[in-house]
Design a protein around this motif. Structure first.
Motif, PDB file in Angstrom:
ATOM      1  N   ALA A 137      22.054  75.020  39.494  1.00  0.00           N
ATOM      2  CA  ALA A 137      22.582  74.082  40.492  1.00  0.00           C
ATOM      3  C   ALA A 137      24.076  74.308  40.716  1.00  0.00           C
ATOM      4  N   VAL A 138      24.816  74.585  39.638  1.00  0.00           N
ATOM      5  CA  VAL A 138      26.258  74.832  39.777  1.00  0.00           C
ATOM      6  C   VAL A 138      26.498  76.097  40.590  1.00  0.00           C
ATOM      7  N   ALA A 139      25.743  77.163  40.314  1.00  0.00           N
ATOM      8  CA  ALA A 139      25.907  78.422  41.042  1.00  0.00           C
ATOM      9  C   ALA A 139      25.551  78.254  42.519  1.00  0.00           C
ATOM     10  N   ALA A 140      24.475  77.528  42.805  1.00  0.00           N
ATOM     11  CA  ALA A 140      24.067  77.324  44.201  1.00  0.00           C
ATOM     12  C   ALA A 140      25.113  76.511  44.950  1.00  0.00           C
ATOM     13  N   ALA A 141      25.665  75.458  44.321  1.00  0.00           N
ATOM     14  CA  ALA A 141      26.687  74.641  44.983  1.00  0.00           C
ATOM     15  C   ALA A 141      27.954  75.459  45.220  1.00  0.00           C
ATOM     16  N   TRP A 142      28.360  76.286  44.244  1.00  0.00           N
ATOM     17  CA  TRP A 142      29.562  77.113  44.403  1.00  0.00           C
ATOM     18  C   TRP A 142      29.384  78.124  45.540  1.00  0.00           C
ATOM     19  N   TYR A 143      28.215  78.765  45.616  1.00  0.00           N
ATOM     20  CA  TYR A 143      27.979  79.775  46.637  1.00  0.00           C
ATOM     21  C   TYR A 143      27.914  79.129  48.028  1.00  0.00           C
ATOM     22  N   ALA A 144      27.321  77.943  48.111  1.00  0.00           N
ATOM     23  CA  ALA A 144      27.269  77.232  49.392  1.00  0.00           C
ATOM     24  C   ALA A 144      28.676  76.874  49.862  1.00  0.00           C
ATOM     25  N   ALA A 145      29.526  76.425  48.937  1.00  0.00           N
ATOM     26  CA  ALA A 145      30.909  76.076  49.305  1.00  0.00           C
ATOM     27  C   ALA A 145      31.679  77.329  49.705  1.00  0.00           C
ATOM     28  N   ARG A 146      31.455  78.440  49.037  1.00  0.00           N
ATOM     29  CA  ARG A 146      32.162  79.680  49.347  1.00  0.00           C
ATOM     30  C   ARG A 146      31.810  80.194  50.739  1.00  0.00           C
ATOM     31  N   LEU A 147      30.517  80.080  51.130  1.00  0.00           N
ATOM     32  CA  LEU A 147      30.087  80.561  52.434  1.00  0.00           C
ATOM     33  C   LEU A 147      30.224  79.513  53.534  1.00  0.00           C
ATOM     34  N   GLY A 148      30.554  78.285  53.156  1.00  0.00           N
ATOM     35  CA  GLY A 148      30.693  77.219  54.145  1.00  0.00           C
ATOM     36  C   GLY A 148      29.349  76.747  54.691  1.00  0.00           C
ATOM     37  N   LEU A 149      28.322  76.777  53.876  1.00  0.00           N
ATOM     38  CA  LEU A 149      26.976  76.349  54.291  1.00  0.00           C
ATOM     39  C   LEU A 149      26.629  75.030  53.625  1.00  0.00           C
ATOM     40  N   PRO A 150      25.695  74.276  54.214  1.00  0.00           N
ATOM     41  CA  PRO A 150      25.209  73.085  53.514  1.00  0.00           C
ATOM     42  C   PRO A 150      24.474  73.498  52.237  1.00  0.00           C
ATOM     43  N   ALA A 151      24.525  72.670  51.219  1.00  0.00           N
ATOM     44  CA  ALA A 151      23.903  72.984  49.927  1.00  0.00           C
ATOM     45  C   ALA A 151      22.390  73.165  50.055  1.00  0.00           C
ATOM     46  N   ALA A 152      21.794  72.541  51.074  1.00  0.00           N
ATOM     47  CA  ALA A 152      20.338  72.661  51.250  1.00  0.00           C
ATOM     48  C   ALA A 152      19.930  74.062  51.701  1.00  0.00           C
ATOM     49  N   ARG A 153      20.882  74.847  52.220  1.00  0.00           N
ATOM     50  CA  ARG A 153      20.557  76.202  52.690  1.00  0.00           C
ATOM     51  C   ARG A 153      20.774  77.269  51.626  1.00  0.00           C
ATOM     52  N   VAL A 154      21.178  76.883  50.444  1.00  0.00           N
ATOM     53  CA  VAL A 154      21.395  77.824  49.347  1.00  0.00           C
ATOM     54  C   VAL A 154      20.436  77.460  48.227  1.00  0.00           C
ATOM     55  N   GLU A 155      19.803  78.475  47.687  1.00  0.00           N
ATOM     56  CA  GLU A 155      18.771  78.245  46.674  1.00  0.00           C
ATOM     57  C   GLU A 155      18.946  79.222  45.515  1.00  0.00           C
ATOM     58  N   ALA A 156      18.826  78.721  44.286  1.00  0.00           N
ATOM     59  CA  ALA A 156      18.873  79.578  43.106  1.00  0.00           C
ATOM     60  C   ALA A 156      17.473  80.145  42.887  1.00  0.00           C
ATOM     61  N   LEU A 157      17.379  81.467  42.837  1.00  0.00           N
ATOM     62  CA  LEU A 157      16.069  82.102  42.699  1.00  0.00           C
ATOM     63  C   LEU A 157      15.715  82.421  41.256  1.00  0.00           C
ATOM     64  N   GLN A 158      16.705  82.871  40.500  1.00  0.00           N
ATOM     65  CA  GLN A 158      16.412  83.357  39.157  1.00  0.00           C
ATOM     66  C   GLN A 158      17.680  83.265  38.330  1.00  0.00           C
ATOM     67  N   GLN A 159      17.518  83.120  37.016  1.00  0.00           N
ATOM     68  CA  GLN A 159      18.692  83.143  36.154  1.00  0.00           C
ATOM     69  C   GLN A 159      18.417  83.986  34.929  1.00  0.00           C
ATOM     70  N   ASP A 160      19.472  84.613  34.462  1.00  0.00           N
ATOM     71  CA  ASP A 160      19.382  85.532  33.337  1.00  0.00           C
ATOM     72  C   ASP A 160      20.422  85.107  32.315  1.00  0.00           C
ATOM     73  N   ARG A 161      19.971  84.711  31.131  1.00  0.00           N
ATOM     74  CA  ARG A 161      20.898  84.250  30.099  1.00  0.00           C
ATOM     75  C   ARG A 161      21.537  85.456  29.432  1.00  0.00           C
ATOM     76  N   LEU A 162      22.826  85.578  29.588  1.00  0.00           N
ATOM     77  CA  LEU A 162      23.560  86.686  28.985  1.00  0.00           C
ATOM     78  C   LEU A 162      23.959  86.366  27.551  1.00  0.00           C
ATOM     79  N   SER A 163      24.307  85.109  27.290  1.00  0.00           N
ATOM     80  CA  SER A 163      24.626  84.642  25.941  1.00  0.00           C
ATOM     81  C   SER A 163      24.364  83.139  25.913  1.00  0.00           C
TER      82      SER A 163
END
Length: 197
Positions: A137-163
């Motif tokens: 959710a944090v990554a999707a909100a950050w990317y939506a703000a960076r591109l200037g899109l509504p949060a509903a148009r950005v979706e997190a598809l997958q996550q990979d735990r690095l640590s």
């Protein structure tokens, strides 16, 4: 009506006719049947000889195993599994409320539970963050703000735990009219929660 031709005699003095044709056909049928029986006996001998060989025994074992497995799988599919909800006992109906209707039941359910935020999680560890503070959710909100899109148009598809404290999230942004953009966003867990680094 056509006149009947008398049957002619052949050179041995026997008559040709339907009776003679029937006898000949009968002999031929018996000869064919005898030949078929001979072929069947020969095929049976070959089958028995083949069953005695190593290859024949292996083939017989394979056939027996296949039939056994088909019967077993068929029986399992016929029985099936009981759905989990059907396997659990039904919840008992609440006892009759002597005080009355829904208002009394509503008052009975208003007892406050202690706030779980003060209690530690498993073995005293802090509880995981709430759903809105998850790395996706944090990554999707950050990317939506960076591109200037509504949060509903950005979706997190997958996550990979690095640590334990770092997660890489694949996000998809829909700009409309089939224009899609994806990005990998690294999110870190700090003292204030998850944030993009």
């Amino acid at each position: 009506m056509a006149a009947r031709r008398p049957s002619s005699l052949n050179h041995s003095g026997r008559r040709h006719g339907l009776a003679t044709a029937g006898r000949v056909a009968g002999r031929r049928a018996r000869a064919v049947a005898a030949g078929s029986a001979t072929l069947a006996r020969a095929a049976g001998r070959r089958a028995r000889a083949g069953a005695r060989s190593e290859t024949g025994r292996r083939l017989a074992r394979a056939v027996a195993l296949t039939v056994t497995m088909a019967v077993l799988i068929g029986a399992l599919y016929d029985r099936g599994e009981a759905p989990r909800a059907a396997a659990q006992p039904a919840v008992a109906a609440p006892a009759a409320d002597p005080a009355g209707g829904p208002a009394a039941r509503a008052r009975a359910g208003t007892a406050r539970r202690p706030d779980p935020a003060g209690q530690g999680g498993l073995r005293g560890r802090p509880r995981p963050p709430r759903a809105g503070e998850r790395p996706a959710a944090v990554a999707a909100a950050w990317y939506a703000a960076r591109l200037g899109l509504p949060a509903a148009r950005v979706e997190a598809l997958q996550q990979d735990r690095l640590s334990a404290s770092e997660v890489r999230v694949l996000v998809l942004a829909d700009h409309g009219r089939g224009r899609l953009r994806t990005a990998l966003v690294r999110v870190r867990l700090g003292p204030a929660g998850w944030s993009v680094r």
